[in-house]
Design an enzyme around this catalytic site. Structure first.
Site, mmCIF file in Angstrom:
data_model
loop_
_atom_site.group_PDB
_atom_site.id
_atom_site.type_symbol
_atom_site.label_atom_id
_atom_site.label_comp_id
_atom_site.label_asym_id
_atom_site.label_seq_id
_atom_site.Cartn_x
_atom_site.Cartn_y
_atom_site.Cartn_z
ATOM 1 C CD GLU A 157 -19.879 3.771 -21.067
ATOM 2 O OE1 GLU A 157 -18.832 4.182 -20.475
ATOM 3 O OE2 GLU A 157 -19.896 2.421 -21.324
ATOM 4 C CB CYS B 213 -17.141 1.115 -19.076
ATOM 5 S SG CYS B 213 -18.518 0.315 -19.256
ATOM 6 C CE LYS C 221 -13.645 1.990 -35.848
ATOM 7 N NZ LYS C 221 -12.682 0.862 -35.420
ATOM 8 C CD GLU D 103 -11.296 3.140 -17.523
ATOM 9 O OE1 GLU D 103 -11.262 4.008 -18.575
ATOM 10 O OE2 GLU D 103 -12.511 2.887 -17.495
HETATM 11 P P1 NAI Z 1 -10.254 3.783 -27.771
HETATM 12 O O1 NAI Z 1 -11.170 4.655 -27.200
HETATM 13 O O2 NAI Z 1 -9.241 4.523 -28.655
HETATM 14 O O3 NAI Z 1 -11.230 2.765 -29.011
HETATM 15 C C1 NAI Z 1 -12.467 2.491 -29.131
HETATM 16 C C2 NAI Z 1 -13.032 2.758 -30.293
HETATM 17 O O4 NAI Z 1 -12.739 4.126 -30.856
HETATM 18 C C3 NAI Z 1 -12.749 1.687 -31.436
HETATM 19 O O5 NAI Z 1 -13.585 1.346 -32.283
HETATM 20 C C4 NAI Z 1 -11.649 2.502 -32.082
HETATM 21 O O6 NAI Z 1 -11.119 1.957 -33.439
HETATM 22 C C5 NAI Z 1 -12.308 3.923 -32.168
HETATM 23 N N1 NAI Z 1 -11.210 4.946 -32.276
HETATM 24 C C6 NAI Z 1 -9.990 5.102 -31.848
HETATM 25 N N2 NAI Z 1 -9.572 6.344 -32.243
HETATM 26 C C7 NAI Z 1 -10.563 7.000 -32.824
HETATM 27 C C8 NAI Z 1 -10.614 8.285 -33.565
HETATM 28 N N3 NAI Z 1 -9.625 9.182 -33.577
HETATM 29 N N4 NAI Z 1 -11.726 8.471 -34.295
HETATM 30 C C9 NAI Z 1 -12.715 7.913 -34.038
HETATM 31 N N5 NAI Z 1 -12.945 6.755 -33.660
HETATM 32 C C10 NAI Z 1 -11.570 6.100 -33.039
HETATM 33 O O7 NAI Z 1 -9.723 3.029 -26.802
HETATM 34 P P2 NAI Z 1 -8.401 1.832 -26.809
HETATM 35 O O8 NAI Z 1 -7.368 2.654 -27.387
HETATM 36 O O9 NAI Z 1 -8.787 0.580 -27.734
HETATM 37 O O10 NAI Z 1 -8.192 1.498 -25.286
HETATM 38 C C11 NAI Z 1 -7.616 2.567 -24.534
HETATM 39 C C12 NAI Z 1 -8.180 2.515 -23.359
HETATM 40 O O11 NAI Z 1 -9.458 3.129 -23.243
HETATM 41 C C13 NAI Z 1 -8.266 1.545 -22.359
HETATM 42 O O12 NAI Z 1 -7.238 1.316 -21.471
HETATM 43 C C14 NAI Z 1 -9.655 1.795 -21.419
HETATM 44 O O13 NAI Z 1 -8.947 2.622 -20.480
HETATM 45 C C15 NAI Z 1 -10.402 2.580 -22.505
HETATM 46 N N6 NAI Z 1 -11.536 2.089 -22.933
HETATM 47 C C16 NAI Z 1 -12.920 2.207 -22.161
HETATM 48 C C17 NAI Z 1 -13.882 1.558 -22.661
HETATM 49 C C18 NAI Z 1 -15.348 1.699 -21.831
HETATM 50 O O14 NAI Z 1 -15.901 0.842 -22.203
HETATM 51 N N7 NAI Z 1 -15.658 2.948 -21.213
HETATM 52 C C19 NAI Z 1 -13.990 0.544 -23.725
HETATM 53 C C20 NAI Z 1 -12.274 0.209 -24.289
HETATM 54 C C21 NAI Z 1 -11.334 1.148 -24.010
#
Ligand code: NAI
Ligand code: MG
Length: 491
Positions: free
Chosen positions: A260, A294, A185, A393
């Site tokens: 991660e 990240c 996904k 972050e």
């Molecule tokens: P997110 O962690 O919510 O999204 C990442 C993935 O998780 C996407 O595919 C999203 O559709 C999915 N997702 C969201 N809610 C979910 C749920 N309840 N159950 C299962 N899957 C779910 O991140 P978002 O909201 O796009 O970004 C917010 C913050 O997250 C960023 O500002 C950053 O700080 C952090 N982030 C960190 C990353 C990393 O590489 N460690 C990558 C992306 C975001």
């Protein structure tokens, strides 16, 4: 490849999911607009999947795992398929780089670098597939004991938007090499390359159901996938909060997870460091991908005697940075979406209001479209280690500087956040390098360098709130499999 392709690629295309070897719209017929972060305009669409689509995909992957040719395929043949996929990615590299760049806003050169790393993952795991094996164990007289490394079954991969192609590759490479099947996904803001790569996997000859893709919002498709009872293992990269929600969902079925979850990674610069070597790396580690990384080096810790000099140098470099549309290949592109732009702006404004001093600010190309999601790179100096901007972050082009006095304080400061993903240590003193590398709590430590252009071969993952489990390198193959012990009593 020129700028042209990254400006026009996928224009007007209604993308489909890939389920059981076929293109699939969402069962509800719902669609999500694909927006270019560079100008805020819609240029394509993806299906908005819900629980019913997820169920179809999981059932298809389960069937492929249990009944398909995949379950009986020798490891070297799985490896060949992965290698072939890597070759197809290289062949289609211009299109994939353009897609990734237009979809996420990252500069086109970063899209190209991502293609190279992506190809390397499939090459690495293609080669590794038949080189991992169990043990025989000295046991009691009359017995022979051995271990097999077995796949979990159906692996769910929930992928973020910052490096979609690379993160998919490290998940898919390791999971498929070990003989799992996969339901992916991708993030709603960056699904295009995942769809294209699943199409290329079919072209490479992967059996149907082995590499399924569902697209949609996290709260719908993501939540349904992580809670699905027929998923055997979940791997996730993204925010700490979503990681917690996914672990809770997976816990209902007692499934294993790899998490991660980002960081607040320090670069520690001692007074004897080679500054000429360090300076460009200190800037790049926070500017690459607009800081949406990240492992971004978002805290720079400077030993007191060099604080003023380095702060001045960094300020000059930060002041010269320019954010431009993805196809103009600036120092950085726009943020991925309006929410991320808002998050960065809000955190910067709050820090300024709290009195943190701004040492320099980069700019936004004046010809960049107003509706794009741009932010100005910002350098904060003499930051209080307990300040919010020092702890949270930001996931944007925002760097914080701290002064330290001696080794003990360097360690304390480096370890003073909830995170522990990556660290950089800059000094010519060999013994100090070793002491620091051991005392810093981080999954990866770089000495006189930072980051590794993908670091395909290098195990990667977090301590503390940065997560658990390891991806990349040979080590990921252990997370993507389970040990089965077999004992023969032969008398
Ligand atoms: P997110 O962690 O919510 O999204 C990442 C993935 O998780 C996407 O595919 C999203 O559709 C999915 N997702 C969201 N809610 C979910 C749920 N309840 N159950 C299962 N899957 C779910 O991140 P978002 O909201 O796009 O970004 C917010 C913050 O997250 C960023 O500002 C950053 O700080 C952090 N982030 C960190 C990353 C990393 O590489 N460690 C990558 C992306 C975001
Ligand atoms: Mg997008």
């Amino acid at each position: 490849m020129g700028q042209h392709l990254s400006r026009t690629v996928a224009e007007g295309r209604a993308f489909m999911q890939v389920i059981n070897g076929q293109p699939a719209d969402a069962m509800s017929g719902g669609r999500i607009d694909v927006v270019s972060p560079s100008d805020g305009k819609v240029f394509a669409s993806i299906p908005a999947a819900g629980a019913a689509d997820v169920d179809r995909a999981v059932k298809s992957s389960k069937k492929a795992f249990e009944e398909g040719p995949w379950s009986r395929m020798p490891a070297f043949e799985r490896g060949r398929l992965l290698t072939k996929l890597g070759q197809l990615i290289e062949k289609n590299g211009d299109e994939l780089a353009a897609l990734e760049s237009r979809d996420t806003g990252k500069p086109i050169r970063q899209g190209k670098a991502d293609v190279v790393a992506t190809m390397r993952y499939y090459e690495f795991y293609g080669g590794a597939a038949d080189k991992i094996h169990g043990d025989t164990i000295p046991f009691l007289d009359g017995y022979t004991a051995l271990t097999l490394r077995e796949p979990h079954g159906v692996v769910a991969g929930i992928i973020p938007w910052n490096y979609p192609m690379q993160i998919l590759a490290r998940v898919a490479g390791a999971a498929l090499a070990m003989g799992n099947t996969l339901v992916v996904k991708p993030a709603e803001d960056a699904s295009l390359t995942t769809i294209r790569i699943a199409e290329l996997a079919l072209e490479a000859g992967f059996p149907e159901g082995v590499f399924n893709v569902v697209t949609g919002y996290g709260r719908d498709a993501g939540a349904a996938l992580s809670a699905h009872p027929e998923i055997d293992y979940v791997t996730f990269t993204g925010s700490t909060m979503t990681g917690t929600a996914i672990q809770q969902a997976a816990a209902i079925n007692n499934r294993g997870v790899t998490m991660e979850l980002g960081g607040k990674s320090p670069q520690i610069v001692f007074a004897d460091a080679d500054l000429e070597k360090a300076l460009p790396v200190l800037v790049n580690a926070i500017i690459q991908n607009g800081g949406q990384t990240c492992s971004a080096g978002s805290r720079v810790l400077l030993e007191k005697p060099i604080y003023e000099t380095v702060a001045k140098e960094l300020a000059a470099r930060f002041g010269a940075l320019v954010a431009k549309p993805h196809d103009a290949d600036g120092d950085l592109g726009p943020m991925v979406n309006k929410k991320q732009q808002g998050q960065v702006r809000n955190l910067v404004a709050a820090a300024e209001e709290a009195g943190v001093s701004v040492l320099a600010r980069g700019s936004i190309d004046p010809t960049a479209p107003e509706a794009g999601f741009y932010v100005e790179p910002t350098l904060f100096g003499s930051v209080d280690p307990l300040a919010n901007i020092a702890q949270q972050e930001v996931f944007g082009p925002v760097l914080t500087l701290f002064a330290f006095d001696g080794e003990a304080e360097a360690v304390r400061l480096a370890n003073s956040t909830d995170y522990g993903l990556v660290a950089g240590i800059w000094t010519k003193d060999g013994a100090l390098q070793h002491r620091m590398a051991k005392r810093v709590r981080a999954g990866q430590v770089f000495v006189n360098g930072y980051g590794a252009g993908g670091g395909i071969e290098l195990p990667f993952g977090g301590f503390k709130k940065s997560g658990h489990g390891r991806e990349k390198g040979f080590e990921a193959l252990f997370d993507m499999s389970a040990t089965k012990t077999i004992v023969f009593n032969h008398g």
